[in-house]
Design a protein around this motif. Structure first.
Motif, PDB file in Angstrom:
ATOM      1  N   UNK A   1       0.844  -1.153  -0.458  1.00 53.65           N
ATOM      2  CA  UNK A   1       0.154  -0.065   0.024  1.00 53.65           C
ATOM      3  C   UNK A   1       1.231   0.951   0.278  1.00 53.65           C
ATOM      4  N   UNK A   2       0.721   1.873  -1.137  1.00 53.09           N
ATOM      5  CA  UNK A   2       2.018   2.776  -0.692  1.00 53.09           C
ATOM      6  C   UNK A   2       1.174   4.140  -1.232  1.00 53.09           C
ATOM      7  N   UNK A   3       0.887   5.328  -0.402  1.00 47.69           N
ATOM      8  CA  UNK A   3       0.298   6.173  -0.324  1.00 47.69           C
ATOM      9  C   UNK A   3       0.552   7.322  -1.108  1.00 47.69           C
ATOM     10  N   UNK A   4      -0.337   7.904  -2.231  1.00 45.31           N
ATOM     11  CA  UNK A   4      -1.193   8.458  -2.839  1.00 45.31           C
ATOM     12  C   UNK A   4       0.469   9.718  -3.271  1.00 45.31           C
ATOM     13  N   UNK A   5       0.485  10.385  -2.075  1.00 40.66           N
ATOM     14  CA  UNK A   5       1.813  11.337  -2.039  1.00 40.66           C
ATOM     15  C   UNK A   5       2.683  11.077  -2.675  1.00 40.66           C
ATOM     16  N   UNK A  79      14.832   3.163   4.803  1.00 42.49           N
ATOM     17  CA  UNK A  79      13.991   3.673   5.715  1.00 42.49           C
ATOM     18  C   UNK A  79      12.454   4.208   5.195  1.00 42.49           C
ATOM     19  N   UNK A  80      12.835   4.646   4.534  1.00 43.15           N
ATOM     20  CA  UNK A  80      11.452   4.508   3.400  1.00 43.15           C
ATOM     21  C   UNK A  80      10.563   3.453   3.997  1.00 43.15           C
ATOM     22  N   UNK A  81      11.109   2.271   3.553  1.00 44.51           N
ATOM     23  CA  UNK A  81      10.127   1.380   2.921  1.00 44.51           C
ATOM     24  C   UNK A  81       9.748   0.511   4.428  1.00 44.51           C
ATOM     25  N   UNK A  86       5.913  -0.593   8.781  1.00 43.43           N
ATOM     26  CA  UNK A  86       4.946   0.190   9.958  1.00 43.43           C
ATOM     27  C   UNK A  86       4.078   0.921  10.399  1.00 43.43           C
ATOM     28  N   UNK A  87       3.902   1.726   9.188  1.00 47.17           N
ATOM     29  CA  UNK A  87       2.018   2.453   9.305  1.00 47.17           C
ATOM     30  C   UNK A  87       1.070   1.686   8.504  1.00 47.17           C
ATOM     31  N   UNK A  88       1.793   0.580   7.414  1.00 46.89           N
ATOM     32  CA  UNK A  88       0.468   0.019   7.566  1.00 46.89           C
ATOM     33  C   UNK A  88      -0.040  -0.670   8.463  1.00 46.89           C
ATOM     34  N   UNK A  89       1.665  -1.718   9.109  1.00 46.77           N
ATOM     35  CA  UNK A  89       1.207  -2.801  10.004  1.00 46.77           C
ATOM     36  C   UNK A  89      -0.414  -1.825  11.066  1.00 46.77           C
ATOM     37  N   UNK A  90       0.219  -0.564  11.709  1.00 49.97           N
ATOM     38  CA  UNK A  90      -0.277   0.397  12.206  1.00 49.97           C
ATOM     39  C   UNK A  90      -2.204   0.293  11.865  1.00 49.97           C
ATOM     40  N   UNK A  91      -1.866   1.283  10.933  1.00 52.96           N
ATOM     41  CA  UNK A  91      -3.443   1.153   9.968  1.00 52.96           C
ATOM     42  C   UNK A  91      -3.999  -0.041  10.285  1.00 52.96           C
TER      43      UNK A  91
END
Length: 100
Positions: A1-5, A79-81, A86-91
């Motif tokens: 899941x890659x954010x639109x931005x 680091x971005x990956x 991390x954020x996808x897991x959180x979401x």
């Protein structure tokens, strides 16, 4: 899941614009207008939330994703990956918690 931005940030043409703090709200608004019809129903399916609550989560996700991607200067490095995972897991954990 890659954010639109981040998808937009792949283009060298847009990277300087994305880093300009004076344009951030305009850019986020455009991203939200483009993604709203797809992402809000997805949030509703994943979480079982109402449309109104899904819109609040959507607002949070877009602004947060933009801030994290901007901190990485829209560069997809190791680091971005890590941060995206991390954020996808959180979401995802949040969606699952709402479904309970």
């Amino acid at each position: 899941m890659i954010p639109a931005c981040q998808r937009i940030g792949d283009s060298k043409k847009y990277q300087k614009l994305l880093m300009d703090p004076d344009l951030s709200e305009y850019i986020i608004g455009r991203i939200m207008a483009h993604e709203r019809a797809h992402v809000i129903p997805s949030i509703m399916r994943e979480s079982g939330l109402s449309k109104e609550d899904a819109e609040t989560i959507f607002l949070y996700i877009i602004h947060g994703s933009f801030a994290v991607n901007r901190a990485h200067h829209f560069v997809k490095d190791q680091k971005w990956s890590h941060d995206v995972k991390l954020l996808n897991k959180f979401t995802e954990a949040g969606y699952q918690n709402f479904k309970k």
